[in-house]
Write a protein that holds these residues in place. Sequence first.
Motif, PDB file in Angstrom:
ATOM      1  N   ASN A  83     -23.099   1.830   1.012  1.00 32.37           N
ATOM      2  CA  ASN A  83     -22.386   3.564   1.517  1.00 32.37           C
ATOM      3  C   ASN A  83     -21.541   4.336   0.691  1.00 32.37           C
ATOM      4  O   ASN A  83     -20.854   3.212  -0.104  1.00 32.37           O
ATOM      5  CB  ASN A  83     -21.416   4.018   3.361  1.00 32.37           C
ATOM      6  CG  ASN A  83     -20.763   2.776   3.205  1.00 32.37           C
ATOM      7  OD1 ASN A  83     -20.846   0.912   3.313  1.00 32.37           O
ATOM      8  ND2 ASN A  83     -19.704   3.321   2.583  1.00 32.37           N
ATOM      9  N   ASP A 132     -26.962   6.456   1.419  1.00 29.49           N
ATOM     10  CA  ASP A 132     -26.618   7.502   2.644  1.00 29.49           C
ATOM     11  C   ASP A 132     -27.415   8.676   2.347  1.00 29.49           C
ATOM     12  O   ASP A 132     -27.450   9.815   3.471  1.00 29.49           O
ATOM     13  CB  ASP A 132     -25.096   7.351   2.968  1.00 29.49           C
ATOM     14  CG  ASP A 132     -24.410   6.399   3.865  1.00 29.49           C
ATOM     15  OD1 ASP A 132     -24.966   5.854   4.011  1.00 29.49           O
ATOM     16  OD2 ASP A 132     -23.376   6.222   4.015  1.00 29.49           O
ATOM     17  N   GLU A 140     -13.788  -9.030  10.700  1.00 32.35           N
ATOM     18  CA  GLU A 140     -13.519  -8.030  10.307  1.00 32.35           C
ATOM     19  C   GLU A 140     -12.889  -8.488   8.743  1.00 32.35           C
ATOM     20  O   GLU A 140     -12.564  -7.409   7.330  1.00 32.35           O
ATOM     21  CB  GLU A 140     -12.803  -6.904  10.896  1.00 32.35           C
ATOM     22  CG  GLU A 140     -12.952  -5.918  11.075  1.00 32.35           C
ATOM     23  CD  GLU A 140     -14.180  -4.844  10.880  1.00 32.35           C
ATOM     24  OE1 GLU A 140     -14.141  -4.562  10.336  1.00 32.35           O
ATOM     25  OE2 GLU A 140     -15.515  -5.312  11.492  1.00 32.35           O
ATOM     26  N   GLU A 158     -13.518 -10.584  16.365  1.00 40.84           N
ATOM     27  CA  GLU A 158     -13.578  -9.403  15.542  1.00 40.84           C
ATOM     28  C   GLU A 158     -12.375  -8.889  14.556  1.00 40.84           C
ATOM     29  O   GLU A 158     -12.523  -8.594  13.292  1.00 40.84           O
ATOM     30  CB  GLU A 158     -13.533  -7.220  16.280  1.00 40.84           C
ATOM     31  CG  GLU A 158     -13.922  -6.725  15.823  1.00 40.84           C
ATOM     32  CD  GLU A 158     -13.212  -4.826  16.714  1.00 40.84           C
ATOM     33  OE1 GLU A 158     -13.782  -4.473  15.795  1.00 40.84           O
ATOM     34  OE2 GLU A 158     -13.613  -5.307  18.216  1.00 40.84           O
ATOM     35  N   HIS A 201     -28.399   2.855   9.629  1.00 42.37           N
ATOM     36  CA  HIS A 201     -27.141   3.083  10.102  1.00 42.37           C
ATOM     37  C   HIS A 201     -26.427   2.992   8.455  1.00 42.37           C
ATOM     38  O   HIS A 201     -27.442   1.993   7.484  1.00 42.37           O
ATOM     39  CB  HIS A 201     -26.304   1.721  11.472  1.00 42.37           C
ATOM     40  CG  HIS A 201     -27.476   2.138  11.786  1.00 42.37           C
ATOM     41  ND1 HIS A 201     -26.703   2.813  13.226  1.00 42.37           N
ATOM     42  CD2 HIS A 201     -28.622   1.733  12.503  1.00 42.37           C
ATOM     43  CE1 HIS A 201     -27.457   2.662  14.190  1.00 42.37           C
ATOM     44  NE2 HIS A 201     -28.616   1.951  14.115  1.00 42.37           N
ATOM     45  N   SER A 202     -24.845   2.600   8.268  1.00 46.67           N
ATOM     46  CA  SER A 202     -24.836   2.401   6.689  1.00 46.67           C
ATOM     47  C   SER A 202     -24.590   1.081   6.325  1.00 46.67           C
ATOM     48  O   SER A 202     -25.011   0.336   7.858  1.00 46.67           O
ATOM     49  CB  SER A 202     -22.687   3.224   6.264  1.00 46.67           C
ATOM     50  OG  SER A 202     -22.520   1.863   7.378  1.00 46.67           O
ATOM     51  N   TYR A 204     -22.671  -0.989   5.430  1.00 51.31           N
ATOM     52  CA  TYR A 204     -21.019  -1.669   5.768  1.00 51.31           C
ATOM     53  C   TYR A 204     -21.582  -1.946   6.957  1.00 51.31           C
ATOM     54  O   TYR A 204     -21.210  -3.508   7.567  1.00 51.31           O
ATOM     55  CB  TYR A 204     -20.310  -0.821   5.205  1.00 51.31           C
ATOM     56  CG  TYR A 204     -19.036  -1.723   4.824  1.00 51.31           C
ATOM     57  CD1 TYR A 204     -18.469  -2.102   4.616  1.00 51.31           C
ATOM     58  CD2 TYR A 204     -17.585  -1.261   6.758  1.00 51.31           C
ATOM     59  CE1 TYR A 204     -17.548  -3.823   4.622  1.00 51.31           C
ATOM     60  CE2 TYR A 204     -16.935  -2.657   6.517  1.00 51.31           C
ATOM     61  CZ  TYR A 204     -16.690  -3.308   5.276  1.00 51.31           C
ATOM     62  OH  TYR A 204     -15.505  -3.979   5.239  1.00 51.31           O
ATOM     63  N   GLU A 205     -22.601  -1.336   8.311  1.00 53.93           N
ATOM     64  CA  GLU A 205     -22.758  -1.044   9.288  1.00 53.93           C
ATOM     65  C   GLU A 205     -23.350  -2.522   9.403  1.00 53.93           C
ATOM     66  O   GLU A 205     -23.209  -3.166  10.394  1.00 53.93           O
ATOM     67  CB  GLU A 205     -22.825  -0.146  10.022  1.00 53.93           C
ATOM     68  CG  GLU A 205     -21.746   1.035  11.222  1.00 53.93           C
ATOM     69  CD  GLU A 205     -21.151  -0.111  11.372  1.00 53.93           C
ATOM     70  OE1 GLU A 205     -21.131  -0.602  12.719  1.00 53.93           O
ATOM     71  OE2 GLU A 205     -19.562   0.604  11.270  1.00 53.93           O
ATOM     72  N   LEU A 206     -24.466  -2.415   8.918  1.00 53.98           N
ATOM     73  CA  LEU A 206     -25.059  -3.175   8.477  1.00 53.98           C
ATOM     74  C   LEU A 206     -25.247  -5.167   8.160  1.00 53.98           C
ATOM     75  O   LEU A 206     -25.417  -5.734   8.975  1.00 53.98           O
ATOM     76  CB  LEU A 206     -26.849  -3.150   8.049  1.00 53.98           C
ATOM     77  CG  LEU A 206     -27.666  -2.322   8.309  1.00 53.98           C
ATOM     78  CD1 LEU A 206     -28.803  -1.961   7.115  1.00 53.98           C
ATOM     79  CD2 LEU A 206     -28.278  -1.966   9.874  1.00 53.98           C
ATOM     80  N   SER A 261     -28.739  -8.749   6.873  1.00 44.01           N
ATOM     81  CA  SER A 261     -28.925  -7.909   6.040  1.00 44.01           C
ATOM     82  C   SER A 261     -29.376  -7.214   4.966  1.00 44.01           C
ATOM     83  O   SER A 261     -29.517  -6.081   5.674  1.00 44.01           O
ATOM     84  CB  SER A 261     -27.043  -7.862   5.727  1.00 44.01           C
ATOM     85  OG  SER A 261     -26.883  -7.949   4.027  1.00 44.01           O
ATOM     86  N   ARG A 320     -22.068  -5.699   8.852  1.00 43.90           N
ATOM     87  CA  ARG A 320     -21.206  -5.853  10.055  1.00 43.90           C
ATOM     88  C   ARG A 320     -21.650  -6.263  10.674  1.00 43.90           C
ATOM     89  O   ARG A 320     -21.309  -8.142  11.779  1.00 43.90           O
ATOM     90  CB  ARG A 320     -20.272  -5.074  10.485  1.00 43.90           C
ATOM     91  CG  ARG A 320     -19.418  -5.273  11.638  1.00 43.90           C
ATOM     92  CD  ARG A 320     -18.674  -3.714  11.931  1.00 43.90           C
ATOM     93  NE  ARG A 320     -17.346  -3.750  11.223  1.00 43.90           N
ATOM     94  CZ  ARG A 320     -17.407  -2.291  10.571  1.00 43.90           C
ATOM     95  NH1 ARG A 320     -18.346  -1.657  10.548  1.00 43.90           N
ATOM     96  NH2 ARG A 320     -16.484  -2.459  10.438  1.00 43.90           N
ATOM     97  N   HIS A 321     -22.757  -6.314  11.535  1.00 47.24           N
ATOM     98  CA  HIS A 321     -24.004  -6.865  12.387  1.00 47.24           C
ATOM     99  C   HIS A 321     -24.467  -7.913  12.137  1.00 47.24           C
ATOM    100  O   HIS A 321     -24.708  -9.036  13.009  1.00 47.24           O
ATOM    101  CB  HIS A 321     -25.124  -5.393  13.098  1.00 47.24           C
ATOM    102  CG  HIS A 321     -24.293  -4.491  13.743  1.00 47.24           C
ATOM    103  ND1 HIS A 321     -23.718  -4.738  14.285  1.00 47.24           N
ATOM    104  CD2 HIS A 321     -24.774  -3.501  13.244  1.00 47.24           C
ATOM    105  CE1 HIS A 321     -23.419  -3.123  15.154  1.00 47.24           C
ATOM    106  NE2 HIS A 321     -24.163  -2.635  13.937  1.00 47.24           N
TER     107      HIS A 321
END
Length: 227
Positions: free
Chosen positions: A124, A148, A88, A84, A61-62, A64-66, A47, A68-69
């Motif tokens: 974020n 952000d 999550e 998924e 990208h936020s 949180y998205e990072l 991350s 997640r990936h």
Amino acid sequence: MTLDTDAVEAIAFDSYGTIVDVNTVEEPLSEYVENPEAVAELWRNRSLQYAMVGNAIEEYHSFYELIRHALKWALDARGVELDESEREEILSTYHELAVFDDVREGMERLREAGYDLYVVSNGNEEMLDSMVDHADLGDLLEATVSADEVERFKPEAELYSHAADRIGTPTEEIAFAAAGWWDVPGAMHAGMQGVWVNRQDTLWGPYDADPDLTVATFHDLADEFET
């Protein structure tokens, strides 16, 4: 270098790894993987790498998205297939990370010593709101500053400089405290005084400049500002 407490008007803190323990994610991971510690380390490191590459290629990208990936990447790297909803569920732990025991009391002491306190984070806004609520720090913090707001991640100087503008204090009058060996030099490069909260007894650098102060806990930090 040596911390000049007489010059400090405000104290800013990193969030993840400094105020809250990112290793909390090992517990939900343990339900799915044999070595949750190793997967958590892969997840965290990936991350941070995504954030730094995003800075370099000017793609945002936020956070949180990072993460997640990065979680999916870490699981794939270990050959762990989760759907998924399971991923999550693990990811949601970031809204309830354990707070380090010294944080509340250390911050209270700094407030009582007359310092305004802030958080400057790659997280974020939603992540920071949940962290402050879960850690019960809302009464101690003046504000949180998120990546952000400038769409750049630490250790880019832009986020620290933006934080100083939000705080309304010159960078050299802000002490920035973080556990990240990569975060403190970023703040110092932007002009802040750097405090390394070396929670995991790790190694610094190599960098040309040492931290202005190295501590193990927020209690040690408060000791410096109460003298």
